[in-house]
Design an enzyme around this catalytic site. Structure first.
Site, PDB file in Angstrom:
ATOM      1  NE  ARG A  50      24.396  27.189  -5.036  1.00  0.00           N
ATOM      2  CZ  ARG A  50      24.617  26.975  -4.305  1.00  0.00           C
ATOM      3  NH1 ARG A  50      25.222  26.054  -3.550  1.00  0.00           N
ATOM      4  NH2 ARG A  50      26.720  26.792  -4.894  1.00  0.00           N
ATOM      5  CB  THR A  51      15.849  28.731  -5.253  1.00  0.00           C
ATOM      6  OG1 THR A  51      16.795  29.550  -5.012  1.00  0.00           O
ATOM      7  CG2 THR A  51      14.892  29.765  -4.471  1.00  0.00           C
ATOM      8  CE  LYS A  79       6.357  31.765 -29.251  1.00  0.00           C
ATOM      9  NZ  LYS A  79       5.532  30.834 -28.217  1.00  0.00           N
ATOM     10  NE  ARG A 100      15.221  33.549  -8.777  1.00  0.00           N
ATOM     11  CZ  ARG A 100      16.074  33.626  -7.750  1.00  0.00           C
ATOM     12  NH1 ARG A 100      16.146  33.375  -6.208  1.00  0.00           N
ATOM     13  NH2 ARG A 100      17.764  34.183  -7.388  1.00  0.00           N
ATOM     14  CG  HIS A 128      14.537  34.240  -2.108  1.00  0.00           C
ATOM     15  ND1 HIS A 128      14.130  33.623  -2.094  1.00  0.00           N
ATOM     16  CD2 HIS A 128      16.529  34.056  -2.435  1.00  0.00           C
ATOM     17  CE1 HIS A 128      14.725  32.590  -2.570  1.00  0.00           C
ATOM     18  NE2 HIS A 128      16.055  32.836  -2.677  1.00  0.00           N
TER      19      HIS A 128
END
Ligand SMILES: [Zn+2]
Lengths: 297, 156
Positions: A50-51, A79, A100, A128
């Site tokens: 959603r975000t 890696k 995120r 957030h």
């Protein structure tokens, strides 16, 4: 350079200004050309469809394009590359980074190493800010952020959306009512911080004690894993469930918000009531994120 | 029975720094904070559990003497977390030329480890831990976690 990392970095005036800008965008029909020829990296090291879609939509509506990294696998992170290096490299490709990340504080670190603006789209259980801004925006669409009674319901201990919302609300002259089982109350240091900032905080265990006085009810999920067994969870979950019956005596202009996705916290029969604003709240993510992007680029 | 020899427990130093009134038992932690280890080349004298008449100390203190090195106030302020009563004497030619108390600094970098395992400062990134010293404790500048007790335990 301007980054958006935490709602705590905002003064009240800055929040109001950003919300005004989001409203102006919302009311204008577009098309917008702010990001014409600009690219924004959506670095999503943790899934959050959603975000991510909401940011992608915001960039597209401003005329920009996105570069996406959706998972840790397939990227150089697997890696062993540090986030610091990734951000330094990606900075050279784009005009801004939306990040995120599963680790708390990752956005703050990214801002230290990036040569372009960073917007925090959620770091771990941490900050957030776009969620908090769209929560405030949605309240403000229905009523002024002053002199109101806001109820925060559910898992207030671990649910970090309510932490930053509570913090942001403490910029305004209003009353916060916490409604949660004793074991899931807002953390004491946060309550102390809210009180220090002049906010009135009233604790409740039973939603029926306060439901008729609320202007805003912000519901969040109560997670099954916070309880020792299924029976004690269902008992608590049931008593915090929002139903049309519970809402019968509500204030006329009262609204209900939820960061979504919901589990069983809100009875689907509530969706048809005028107070159900959670889908509009989700929609508001786009203008709010557009305003954030305009702010930093 | 032979009597314990009288005299000074540790000899005065000619030039350097004496850190006195360290909370007893914390002398080795103080060295760790200052980055002094067995492989660095300072000449050290350490006295632990030395009797003191200062109230509130339990009657004991530790002393650290570092020869040929004048510690800066900033270096020494890091000690304030675990030894808030410590005093620092800068010695030149056996004389105390400066006597200063420790103060808790506003920011701590690379000294304390964040207690939040999910914090980016505990991941393999090229950064030092960073804390702001507030009235409520030490607040991680990355993840906002507040540490308000057992500082010595979290020292890197
Ligand atoms: Zn931290």
């Amino acid at each position: 350079m301007y980054h958006i990392i935490s709602i705590k970095d905002f003064e009240r005036g800055e929040i109001d200004e950003l919300l005004d800008k989001a409203q102006a965008i919302d009311e204008a029909s577009g098309p917008f050309s702010t990001l014409n020829g600009k690219q924004v990296a959506l670095l999503f090291f943790e899934p959050s469809t959603r975000t991510r879609m909401s940011f992608a939509s915001a960039v597209a509506r401003l005329g920009g394009t996105t570069l996406c990294v959706d998972s840790v696998e397939g990227s150089s992170i697997s890696k062993g590359e540090t986030l610091a290096d990734t951000v330094r490299v990606v900075s050279s490709y784009v005009d801004a980074i939306v990040l995120r990340h599963p680790k708390e504080g990752a956005a703050r670190l990214a801002a230290e190493f990036a040569s372009v603006p960073v917007i925090n789209a959620g770091d771990g259980a941490g900050q957030h800010p776009s969620q908090t801004l769209l929560d405030l925006y949605t309240i403000r669409q229905s009523m002024p952020l002053e002199g109101i009674d806001v109820g925060l319901l559910g898992d207030l201990r671990y649910g970090r959306t309510t932490h930053s919302l509570a913090y942001a609300l403490s910029n305004y002259d209003l009353t916060i009512h916490t409604i949660a089982p004793k074991s899931l109350e807002l953390p004491t240091p946060l309550i102390g911080e809210l009180l220090d900032r002049g906010c009135e905080v009233v604790e409740h265990e039973d939603i029926t004690d306060i439901i008729t006085e609320l202007d805003v009810l912000y519901a969040t999920r109560i997670q099954r894993e916070r309880f020792p067994d299924a029976a004690s969870y269902y008992e608590v979950a049931e008593s915090y469930r929002i139903t049309p019956e519970l809402l019968e005596e509500r204030k006329e202009n009262m609204i209900i918000l939820h960061p979504l996705p919901r589990a069983g916290e809100i009875d689907p029969r509530v969706d048809a009531l005028p107070c159900a604003k959670y889908f509009e709240q989700a929609q508001n993510g786009v203008p709010v994120r557009m305003a954030m992007l305009k702010e930093v680029i | 029975m032979q009597e314990e020899p009288k005299g000074l427990l540790i000899r005065p130093i000619r030039d350097g720094t004496v850190i006195d009134h360290i909370t007893h038992g914390e002398a080795l932690v103080v060295l760790r904070i200052l980055g002094i280890t067995g492989s660095t080349d300072e000449r050290l004298s350490i006295a632990t559990n030395v009797e003191t008449r200062i109230r509130g100390t339990g009657g004991l203190k530790d002393i650290v003497k570092v020869s040929n090195r004048e510690l800066s106030k900033e270096e020494v302020d890091r000690i304030a977390l675990i030894a808030p009563n410590a005093t620092i004497n800068i010695i030149r030619d056996y004389n105390v030329v400066e006597k200063i108390g420790v103060e808790i600094p506003r920011h701590l970098r690379g000294i304390i480890r964040c207690t939040n395992l999910g914090c980016i400062s505990n991941a393999n990134e090229p950064i030092e831990s960073a804390f702001e010293v507030t009235a409520n404790g030490l607040r991680c500048l990355y993840c906002d976690t507040v540490i308000n007790s057992d500082f010595a335990q979290h020292i890197i």
